[in-house]
Design a protein around this motif. Structure first.
Motif, PDB file in Angstrom:
ATOM      1  N   ILE A 245      65.969  99.638  -5.085  1.00  0.00           N
ATOM      2  CA  ILE A 245      67.218  99.793  -5.825  1.00  0.00           C
ATOM      3  C   ILE A 245      67.158  99.033  -7.144  1.00  0.00           C
ATOM      4  O   ILE A 245      67.783  99.431  -8.126  1.00  0.00           O
ATOM      5  CB  ILE A 245      68.430  99.329  -4.972  1.00  0.00           C
ATOM      6  CG1 ILE A 245      69.740  99.737  -5.659  1.00  0.00           C
ATOM      7  CG2 ILE A 245      68.379  97.830  -4.730  1.00  0.00           C
ATOM      8  CD1 ILE A 245      69.887 101.213  -5.931  1.00  0.00           C
TER       9      ILE A 245
ATOM     10  N   TYR B 243      65.744 101.429  -9.707  1.00  0.00           N
ATOM     11  CA  TYR B 243      66.763 102.394 -10.129  1.00  0.00           C
ATOM     12  C   TYR B 243      67.817 101.744 -11.025  1.00  0.00           C
ATOM     13  O   TYR B 243      68.280 102.338 -12.002  1.00  0.00           O
ATOM     14  CB  TYR B 243      67.431 103.026  -8.911  1.00  0.00           C
ATOM     15  CG  TYR B 243      66.547 104.008  -8.168  1.00  0.00           C
ATOM     16  CD1 TYR B 243      66.330 105.293  -8.674  1.00  0.00           C
ATOM     17  CD2 TYR B 243      65.923 103.664  -6.980  1.00  0.00           C
ATOM     18  CE1 TYR B 243      65.509 106.199  -8.002  1.00  0.00           C
ATOM     19  CE2 TYR B 243      65.109 104.552  -6.301  1.00  0.00           C
ATOM     20  CZ  TYR B 243      64.911 105.815  -6.816  1.00  0.00           C
ATOM     21  OH  TYR B 243      64.098 106.716  -6.156  1.00  0.00           O
ATOM     22  N   ASN B 244      68.212 100.525 -10.676  1.00  0.00           N
ATOM     23  CA  ASN B 244      69.236  99.831 -11.474  1.00  0.00           C
ATOM     24  C   ASN B 244      68.772  99.606 -12.906  1.00  0.00           C
ATOM     25  O   ASN B 244      69.572  99.689 -13.851  1.00  0.00           O
ATOM     26  CB  ASN B 244      69.589  98.485 -10.834  1.00  0.00           C
ATOM     27  CG  ASN B 244      70.433  98.644  -9.583  1.00  0.00           C
ATOM     28  OD1 ASN B 244      70.971  99.719  -9.312  1.00  0.00           O
ATOM     29  ND2 ASN B 244      70.553  97.582  -8.810  1.00  0.00           N
TER      30      ASN B 244
ATOM     31  N   ILE C 125      69.115 102.987 -14.682  1.00  0.00           N
ATOM     32  CA  ILE C 125      70.530 103.306 -14.902  1.00  0.00           C
ATOM     33  C   ILE C 125      71.084 102.462 -16.049  1.00  0.00           C
ATOM     34  O   ILE C 125      71.797 102.961 -16.933  1.00  0.00           O
ATOM     35  CB  ILE C 125      71.339 103.085 -13.605  1.00  0.00           C
ATOM     36  CG1 ILE C 125      70.962 104.145 -12.569  1.00  0.00           C
ATOM     37  CG2 ILE C 125      72.845 103.131 -13.887  1.00  0.00           C
ATOM     38  CD1 ILE C 125      71.541 103.906 -11.191  1.00  0.00           C
TER      39      ILE C 125
ATOM     40  N   PHE D 235      71.255 108.003 -10.567  1.00  0.00           N
ATOM     41  CA  PHE D 235      72.079 107.545  -9.452  1.00  0.00           C
ATOM     42  C   PHE D 235      72.074 108.554  -8.307  1.00  0.00           C
ATOM     43  O   PHE D 235      71.961 108.193  -7.131  1.00  0.00           O
ATOM     44  CB  PHE D 235      73.512 107.308  -9.929  1.00  0.00           C
ATOM     45  CG  PHE D 235      74.474 106.944  -8.837  1.00  0.00           C
ATOM     46  CD1 PHE D 235      74.486 105.665  -8.301  1.00  0.00           C
ATOM     47  CD2 PHE D 235      75.365 107.886  -8.329  1.00  0.00           C
ATOM     48  CE1 PHE D 235      75.372 105.329  -7.287  1.00  0.00           C
ATOM     49  CE2 PHE D 235      76.241 107.557  -7.317  1.00  0.00           C
ATOM     50  CZ  PHE D 235      76.245 106.276  -6.784  1.00  0.00           C
TER      51      PHE D 235
ATOM     52  N   VAL E  98      69.063 108.478  -6.097  1.00  0.00           N
ATOM     53  CA  VAL E  98      68.916 107.311  -5.221  1.00  0.00           C
ATOM     54  C   VAL E  98      69.120 107.712  -3.765  1.00  0.00           C
ATOM     55  O   VAL E  98      68.288 107.420  -2.893  1.00  0.00           O
ATOM     56  CB  VAL E  98      69.919 106.204  -5.616  1.00  0.00           C
ATOM     57  CG1 VAL E  98      69.923 105.097  -4.560  1.00  0.00           C
ATOM     58  CG2 VAL E  98      69.552 105.610  -6.972  1.00  0.00           C
TER      59      VAL E  98
ATOM     60  N   PRO F 216      72.428 102.298  -2.813  1.00  0.00           N
ATOM     61  CA  PRO F 216      72.916 101.636  -4.037  1.00  0.00           C
ATOM     62  C   PRO F 216      73.654 100.357  -3.699  1.00  0.00           C
ATOM     63  O   PRO F 216      74.240 100.230  -2.620  1.00  0.00           O
ATOM     64  CB  PRO F 216      73.855 102.674  -4.655  1.00  0.00           C
ATOM     65  CG  PRO F 216      74.276 103.541  -3.510  1.00  0.00           C
ATOM     66  CD  PRO F 216      73.115 103.568  -2.566  1.00  0.00           C
TER      67      PRO F 216
ATOM     68  N   THR G 256      74.431  98.538  -9.024  1.00  0.00           N
ATOM     69  CA  THR G 256      74.295  99.958  -9.380  1.00  0.00           C
ATOM     70  C   THR G 256      75.622 100.512  -9.870  1.00  0.00           C
ATOM     71  O   THR G 256      75.712 101.118 -10.946  1.00  0.00           O
ATOM     72  CB  THR G 256      73.830 100.773  -8.155  1.00  0.00           C
ATOM     73  OG1 THR G 256      72.788 100.096  -7.471  1.00  0.00           O
ATOM     74  CG2 THR G 256      73.361 102.152  -8.587  1.00  0.00           C
TER      75      THR G 256
END
Length: 297
Positions: A81, A84-85, A88, A104, A107, A114, A118
């Motif tokens: 995560i 991904y954060n 984003i 998002f 994910v 998340p 996030t």
């Protein structure tokens, strides 16, 4: 980083060095080291990829970060995560909330959960673009899945509503702090709801929160900009309270008051205020016997 043929440094060593270089924004050296890893058949792990993606994001090299992320997925390295954060946040800062939302959505499809960061990042991105409806929907989604918003999340959402003329006080068991109250006060002022701003300021004091210079300046600046004698009087009263609380007015405080006085054609009062400011005669400023300033309080 050269070594004997029979010795290949572990991926953790490379990742540690790469992470350090990324933090120093030495991306060229990072990419050389990353290429060396591949030549030596040392497979980068999630830490390696995430560090480099963060480094690229910091330097606003969005396309390269996305390409590296795609390479990471092709190598069957599972993103966390945190990875991904970073993406984003990168897209939100670039104003590309559509791309941020696409990340998002991916994910959940990849089995990653998340977290508050996030959602807070997405909410912040939406608010900056004036998309307060989407920001609120994202907030509601976060609460619905059981995540507890922290103060930063509330403040970001509140600031978004305030910035775009829509007031909302969300309440899910989080007691507002000084930053939250200041954000609301700023929002009411932007909406020219001065009585609500002053009421909230008073309530803050009653709740035991001590207003800081930011809170006073926000109110004083807004009241002075409205060009009404009654509000200018309230602004001057706030100055007196501010000094009474042993808070030192700064250049914003004084500039706001002077601007308000001049716009209201109260030039003599402005000159008198400058004299008191320059000599730091606080006792004179606070005195109700001063003329002509007394007619402001």
């Amino acid at each position: 980083m050269e070594s004997h043929a029979h010795y290949r440094p572990a991926v953790v060593i490379y990742s540690t060095i790469i992470d350090s270089l990324c933090k120093d924004q030495l991306l060229h050296q990072v990419l050389l080291l990353f290429a060396e890893m591949k030549r030596k058949l040392i497979s980068p792990d999630v830490v390696t990829y995430t560090s480099i993606i963060q480094g690229m994001s910091t330097l606003e090299r969005c396309k390269e970060a996305q390409e590296l992320f795609s390479e990471m997925l092709r190598s069957n390295t599972t993103a966390t995560i945190e990875t991904y954060n970073i993406l984003i946040d990168m897209y939100c800062k670039d104003g590309k909330v559509g791309e941020a939302w696409a990340i998002f959505e991916s994910v959940a499809t990849r089995g990653v959960v998340p977290d508050v960061v996030t959602f807070a990042t997405l909410i912040n991105g939406y608010c900056k673009e004036g998309m307060v409806y989407e920001a609120r929907a994202t907030f509601d989604c976060m609460v619905k899945i059981g995540l507890v918003p922290h103060d930063i999340t509330y403040n970001v959402l509140l600031d978004g509503y305030c910035l775009h003329g829509q007031m909302l006080m969300v309440n899910h068991g989080c007691k507002p702090d000084l930053v939250t109250i200041n954000t609301l006060i700023n929002g009411y002022c932007k909406c020219k709801q001065f009585q609500k701003a002053l009421y909230l300021f008073q309530e803050m004091c009653l709740e035991g929160l001590t207003p800081n210079v930011v809170a006073y300046n926000t109110l004083i600046n807004a009241l002075c900009k409205d060009n009404r004698d009654s509000l200018l009087s309230s602004a001057y009263q706030l100055l007196k309270e501010m000094i009474g609380q042993r808070l030192k007015p700064d250049v914003i405080t004084w500039s706001s008051l002077l601007d308000g006085l001049c716009k209201n054609a109260q030039i003599d009062e402005a000159i008198t205020l400058v004299e008191k400011w320059s000599t730091l005669e606080w006792s004179l400023i606070l005195s109700d016997t001063i003329s002509p300033l007394t007619r402001l309080v």
